[in-house]
Structures are given as C-alpha cells and as structure tokens.
Design a protein around this motif. Structure first.
Motif, short mmCIF file in Angstrom:
data_model
loop_
_atom_site.label_atom_id
_atom_site.label_comp_id
_atom_site.label_asym_id
_atom_site.label_seq_id
_atom_site.Cartn_x
_atom_site.Cartn_y
_atom_site.Cartn_z
N LEU A 122 41.06 39.53 25.69
CA LEU A 122 40.32 39.03 26.83
C LEU A 122 39.35 40.10 27.29
N ASP A 123 38.09 39.71 27.43
CA ASP A 123 37.06 40.70 27.78
C ASP A 123 37.21 41.21 29.21
N VAL A 124 37.96 40.51 30.03
CA VAL A 124 38.14 40.93 31.43
C VAL A 124 39.23 41.99 31.50
N TYR A 125 38.91 43.09 32.15
CA TYR A 125 39.86 44.19 32.29
C TYR A 125 39.97 44.57 33.77
N GLY A 126 41.17 44.93 34.20
CA GLY A 126 41.35 45.49 35.54
C GLY A 126 41.65 44.49 36.62
N THR A 127 41.88 43.20 36.27
CA THR A 127 42.29 42.24 37.29
C THR A 127 43.53 42.78 38.01
N CYS A 128 43.49 42.82 39.33
CA CYS A 128 44.46 43.63 40.07
C CYS A 128 45.84 43.01 40.17
N GLY A 129 45.92 41.68 40.23
CA GLY A 129 47.21 41.03 40.40
C GLY A 129 47.77 41.12 41.81
N ARG A 130 47.02 41.68 42.73
CA ARG A 130 47.52 41.89 44.10
C ARG A 130 46.65 41.24 45.17
N CYS A 131 45.38 40.96 44.86
CA CYS A 131 44.47 40.44 45.89
C CYS A 131 44.78 38.97 46.18
N TRP A 132 44.09 38.42 47.18
CA TRP A 132 44.32 37.03 47.58
C TRP A 132 44.04 36.07 46.44
N TYR A 133 42.94 36.31 45.68
CA TYR A 133 42.59 35.40 44.59
C TYR A 133 43.62 35.44 43.47
N CYS A 134 44.18 36.61 43.21
CA CYS A 134 45.18 36.72 42.15
C CYS A 134 46.52 36.11 42.56
N THR A 135 46.91 36.33 43.82
CA THR A 135 48.28 35.97 44.22
C THR A 135 48.38 34.63 44.93
N VAL A 136 47.42 34.30 45.76
CA VAL A 136 47.49 33.07 46.55
C VAL A 136 46.57 32.00 45.98
N GLY A 137 45.34 32.37 45.68
CA GLY A 137 44.38 31.39 45.19
C GLY A 137 44.57 31.01 43.74
N HIS A 138 45.34 31.82 42.99
CA HIS A 138 45.56 31.58 41.56
C HIS A 138 44.22 31.36 40.85
#
Length: 365
Positions: free
Chosen positions: A94-110
């Motif tokens: 996957l070309d995307v690197y560094g997605t945090c897994g902690r922000c609102w979009y990662c945890t709540v917004g999916h």
C-alpha cells in the motif's frame, strides 16, 4: 549506488540520479523493483496540480518488487495476513504510509484515507529522504508499510496492468452497491474506469456502458466486456444522455461511476443516472475547477444518492490482488499494458500518459 528517477519540480525535466542505498531500521524491508506503473497522478504531479508535494520526489506510488533484504531485529516483518516475509518473495505494498490509527478519522470515522498523518510513496515523500518511490532500482519499505504478496499464479505485470486503478475502482464499486441486473454507466475509460467496468460485471451488473475516449481506451473497454461504449469526442452531452436513456427504457443508469477527473463530467453524470439511483464520484483527485448543477432538478427531485470516494486502503489493495488472481483467465490483464519504459525513458512515459496515447504504461528498471 541506486539509480532513481527524480522529478525536481513541476514542469521540469526528469532526472536520473544515483543515491546511496538505505540502512534498514528494525522492521524495514528493501526490495528490488520489478516494475512500477505510470498513473494519472504522476501526470498531475508533473503539472503541479497537487498541494503539499515535497519536491524533489521519486515518482511511482504503485509498484511490485522482490524482497532482497529485511531487518528482523524487532521480529521478522510480516505481510497484511500476518505471515512473515521472506527473501526472494514478490510483493506489492500500500502506497500510504504513516496512517496513525489514533485520530478521529482512523478510530471513529473509519475513514483511514482521510488520516492527516498519512504519507504517500511517490507523492508526499521526498527524494531527499530516501528510496520512497517506484521509479527506482530499489524501494525502501519503512516499518509499518502494508505489504501484500502476489499469489504465485498472478504475474507482477498482470497486477500492474490494474495498478492503482484496480483498488481505487474496487473502493468505488463497493460504495456503489451494484445489484444483480443493474445498468452501470462508467464515465472515463482510463485505468480506474476500465477496472470499474470489469468489477461491475463481477458484481452482477446486467449492462455496463463506458463513456469516454480516446478510441484506444474504448477498444480496451469493449475487449474487457463493456456492452456499449460512447465516444465523448463524437457526441455532445445531450447526445450521450439520449443514448443512455435509450439503453435504459428512458430511466437512466441505476449506478453511474465517475472516473474522469473532469469537473463538468459530474453534473453530466448526475443526469445520466435514474431517479433514486446512485452516483459515485471517484475521479476528482485534483482540483480542476468548479462545475454547476441544479440542486432541485439534478439532485433533490431525482432523489439521487451521491457518494464521494477518495483513494483506497490496505483492504482494497488486498482484495484487488485476490480478484485479479481469481479472474486472470477471464480477463487478460496484460492486454491493458500498452508499453514498458526504462528509467531513462520515464519522461516519455509521462508524456504518453498525459496525452492518453496509452492505456497503461509501466516503468521497468
């Protein structure tokens, strides 16, 4: 030394440079590049149409390589299924690197594609920082990069024939909720549009219509199963709408997927879609300006369901690999590849993609 292609700044000639190979950190992986696609995104980067790009960059965000080194000091690096990687394995990532897994979009917004920490190989990682693009002899996969091995039956050229277009289209087609028997109109005959047309068939569409150009891409759409093609160079917007209405008993498409990157295609696509139909916009990756529509006639009165689709995540990439492997006998993926280019020919590849002379171009070091 490792030879790479560098894009110094928008509009500037591409350069070949030799840079030092990286010292791998714990969990890092080095792979020898087998091939990297030339995407419409690369043309946008060359034209300066994306914000926040840390030029100079090494282009190439979807690539395949063979693992040549890995650092197991923190445990052997693993692929997305949890299996340990091995020297000699052929993989993509996957070309995307560094997605945090902690922000609102990662945890709540999916919605990990909207994570503000995400970086993209070949797009938002600088050539000054290392081997973070595919137009190079080697690619450095940082710890945490999502790695997807290619099944033995799927050749690396077959996968790159879909390239970025396949996981992006898979995301869009999933959002489209295509039902058995639906008439699907795909706006755009580039890689994303062609992949969307293929996936619509696999989702059970009753009819698939591709609207686009030029002729070389429309011929590919027909070879890959489109029931009808409409050439935008030979028709007006009104004529295209009439053709779609004629094919659908006067109603319009059940589902329309926009994959053009042209702003004016969006209101046209709304009008190609039936009342209470679904419209997925996936092609507006760069800001090409505004387009006008009538909120009453084109949206509200039509009871139209409009869905925006941005990028793809590791799940889309993994599923794209499995689909391409499963259906490789039905769809001859490599027929989409018009030409391969060496590193020294990368600028020619960019020009050919920009002018739509090819369906799919690969840079092969």
């Amino acid at each position: 030394m490792v030879t790479v292609v560098v894009m110094p700044e928008p509009g500037a000639p591409l350069e070949l440079r030799d840079i030092d190979p990286p010292a791998l950190e714990p969990g890092g992986v080095l792979m020898r590049t087998l091939g990297s696609e030339v995407c419409g995104t690369d043309a946008h980067l060359w034209q300066g149409q994306l914000a926040g790009v840390p030029y100079p960059i090494i282009p190439g965000h979807v690539s395949v390589g063979r693992v040549t080194a890995l650092d197991a000091r923190a445990g052997t690096p693993r692929d997305v299924s949890g299996a340990p990687l091995a020297i000699g394995q052929v993989v993509t990532f996957l070309d995307v690197y560094g997605t945090c897994g902690r922000c609102w979009y990662c945890t709540v917004g999916h919605a990990t594609t909207r994570c503000p920490e995400r970086k993209v190989y070949g797009v938002t990682l600088s050539a000054d920082d290392g081997l973070y693009g595919g137009w190079a002899e080697q690619i450095h996969l940082k710890p945490g990069v999502h790695v997807v091995p290619l099944p033995e039956e799927l050749g690396w050229r077959e996968f790159l024939a879909g390239g970025c277009g396949m996981p992006t289209a898979l995301h869009a087609v999933t959002l489209a909720d295509i039902a058995f028997g639906d008439t699907v109109v795909v706006q755009g005959a580039g890689p994303v549009g062609l992949c969307a047309a293929v996936l619509a068939q696999l989702r059970g569409a009753g009819r698939v219509v591709v609207v686009g150009g030029p002729e070389v891409r429309l011929r590919a759409a027909s070879r890959f199963g489109a029931d009808a093609v409409i050439d935008i160079t030979r028709t007006t917007a009104d004529e295209r709408r009439e053709q779609v209405l004629e094919l659908t008993g006067g109603r319009g498409a059940d589902v329309t997927i926009e994959a053009t990157g042209v702003a004016d295609a969006v209101p046209e696509g709304m009008r190609l879609t039936r009342d209470a139909g679904r419209y997925v916009v996936v092609g507006q990756y760069t800001d090409t300006g505004a387009a006008s529509f009538n909120p009453h006639l084109d949206l509200n009165q039509k009871h139209l369901d409009v869905r925006g689709c941005w990028g793809s995540d590791a799940g889309h990439l993994y599923r794209a690999v499995q689909v391409m492997a499963r259906y490789r006998d039905r769809f001859r993926w490599t027929e989409l590849i018009s030409r391969e280019y060496s590193l020294a020919e990368a600028e020619n590849a960019l020009e050919d993609v920009t002018r739509q002379r090819v369906v799919k171009a690969l840079v092969v070091p």
